[in-house]
Design an enzyme around this catalytic site. Sequence first.
Site, PDB file in Angstrom:
ATOM      1  N   GLU A  29      -1.958  -0.513   8.059  1.00 58.69           N
ATOM      2  CA  GLU A  29      -2.913  -1.475   8.602  1.00 58.69           C
ATOM      3  C   GLU A  29      -2.231  -2.375   9.598  1.00 58.69           C
ATOM      4  O   GLU A  29      -0.992  -2.413   9.680  1.00 58.69           O
ATOM      5  CB  GLU A  29      -3.546  -2.303   7.486  1.00 58.69           C
ATOM      6  CG  GLU A  29      -2.598  -3.267   6.793  1.00 58.69           C
ATOM      7  CD  GLU A  29      -3.230  -3.936   5.567  1.00 58.69           C
ATOM      8  OE1 GLU A  29      -4.005  -3.281   4.859  1.00 58.69           O
ATOM      9  OE2 GLU A  29      -2.929  -5.111   5.330  1.00 58.69           O
ATOM     10  N   ARG A  78      -1.191  -4.672  -6.331  1.00 63.77           N
ATOM     11  CA  ARG A  78      -0.935  -6.112  -6.365  1.00 63.77           C
ATOM     12  C   ARG A  78       0.402  -6.352  -7.057  1.00 63.77           C
ATOM     13  O   ARG A  78       0.587  -5.997  -8.215  1.00 63.77           O
ATOM     14  CB  ARG A  78      -2.078  -6.816  -7.099  1.00 63.77           C
ATOM     15  CG  ARG A  78      -1.998  -8.321  -7.013  1.00 63.77           C
ATOM     16  CD  ARG A  78      -3.155  -8.989  -7.751  1.00 63.77           C
ATOM     17  NE  ARG A  78      -4.427  -8.832  -7.076  1.00 63.77           N
ATOM     18  CZ  ARG A  78      -5.534  -8.385  -7.667  1.00 63.77           C
ATOM     19  NH1 ARG A  78      -5.540  -8.038  -8.931  1.00 63.77           N
ATOM     20  NH2 ARG A  78      -6.651  -8.282  -6.982  1.00 63.77           N
ATOM     21  N   HIS A 120       0.832  -1.201   0.000  1.00 66.29           N
ATOM     22  CA  HIS A 120       0.000   0.000   0.000  1.00 66.29           C
ATOM     23  C   HIS A 120       0.870   1.256   0.000  1.00 66.29           C
ATOM     24  O   HIS A 120       1.959   1.247   0.578  1.00 66.29           O
ATOM     25  CB  HIS A 120      -0.896   0.048   1.238  1.00 66.29           C
ATOM     26  CG  HIS A 120      -1.735  -1.167   1.414  1.00 66.29           C
ATOM     27  ND1 HIS A 120      -2.699  -1.547   0.515  1.00 66.29           N
ATOM     28  CD2 HIS A 120      -1.756  -2.099   2.386  1.00 66.29           C
ATOM     29  CE1 HIS A 120      -3.268  -2.656   0.932  1.00 66.29           C
ATOM     30  NE2 HIS A 120      -2.722  -3.021   2.065  1.00 66.29           N
TER      31      HIS A 120
HETATM   32 ZN    ZN Z   1      -3.063  -4.799   2.984  1.00 67.42          ZN
END
Ligand code: ZN
Length: 320
Positions: free
Chosen positions: A118, A195, A100
């Site tokens: 996160e 990704r 990210h």
């Molecule tokens: Zn993640």
Amino acid sequence: MQEKKELIFLDPVCMHNIWGGRKLREEFGYPVEGNDIGECWGISAHPEGDGVVRDGIWQGKKLSEIWEGHPEVFGNLQYDRYPLLTKIIDAQDDLSIQVHPDDAYAREKENGSLGKTECWYIMDCRENATLVIGHNAGSEAELKEMVSEGKWQELIREIPIQKGDFIQIDPGTVHAIKADTLILETQQNSAITYRLYDYGRLQNGKSRELHIDKSLDVITVPARNPEECVKSVNGLPENTLNQLYSCEKYSIFKIDVNGKASFEQKYPFLAASVLEGEGNVAGRQVHKGDHFIIPCGYGTVEMSGGMSLILSTVDSRGAC
Ligand code: ZN
């Protein structure tokens, strides 16, 4: 104002994912069809899954609407949107390997979105489970070379995990959970994911889109040591609000209720998720899979029963 100081229970939004399963419906009781349920967005004000209040004075309202119209519920914070997103993720297959961006990169390249920091609490996993965190490239040049030559086995770093581990994932950290892992994820309110690698899998005969250039832009080199990102949080004192982690983006707590517990709600808000068991919070029955917000100024929170909860909040950048 007193009547506004009630717990806010949310109906979660569940997501279908190719790597999902049945656990969120069968074990957690979320009313959603399908055997491909990968994510329950338990406490979310994100446009792709805005939770709706189940009952009480805010019944039927979206979390984003309460945030907009009644900032006092969250301590009048200086954020332009509800800052967090709490999910339960049930992976029945390996997730693609992702990274990210941080706030600055996302603001510029992703239309003003937040970046994504996160963290994961491992609710369950199989014996000898692992997950992907970080990589083994020593320099940017080496990273680019390994990616372009497809040396994924050498590049990707896998580490062992067990139930009760807490994992912090800063922007720029290559990461993925593997099959048979159930996690509670607390993240910034963002859905920006790049990704990097999908194990060469095909979906309906095609490979899913990769975001190699953006991934290379944001991956931190060298990666942080895994010991800095993973810690076991088993064996914490019962009936106490234990802080697991705190960073610029959030603070995370765990409470294991066995009998009776109480603590002061001294944070702008607390977003709470029941991981297992059942009990009572402020006179309301709660059980595994329930998600609720304890508003600003709530005072003493009384809990009883036998259950474990993860709670989160953010820095108080405003008056409560
Ligand atoms: Zn993640």
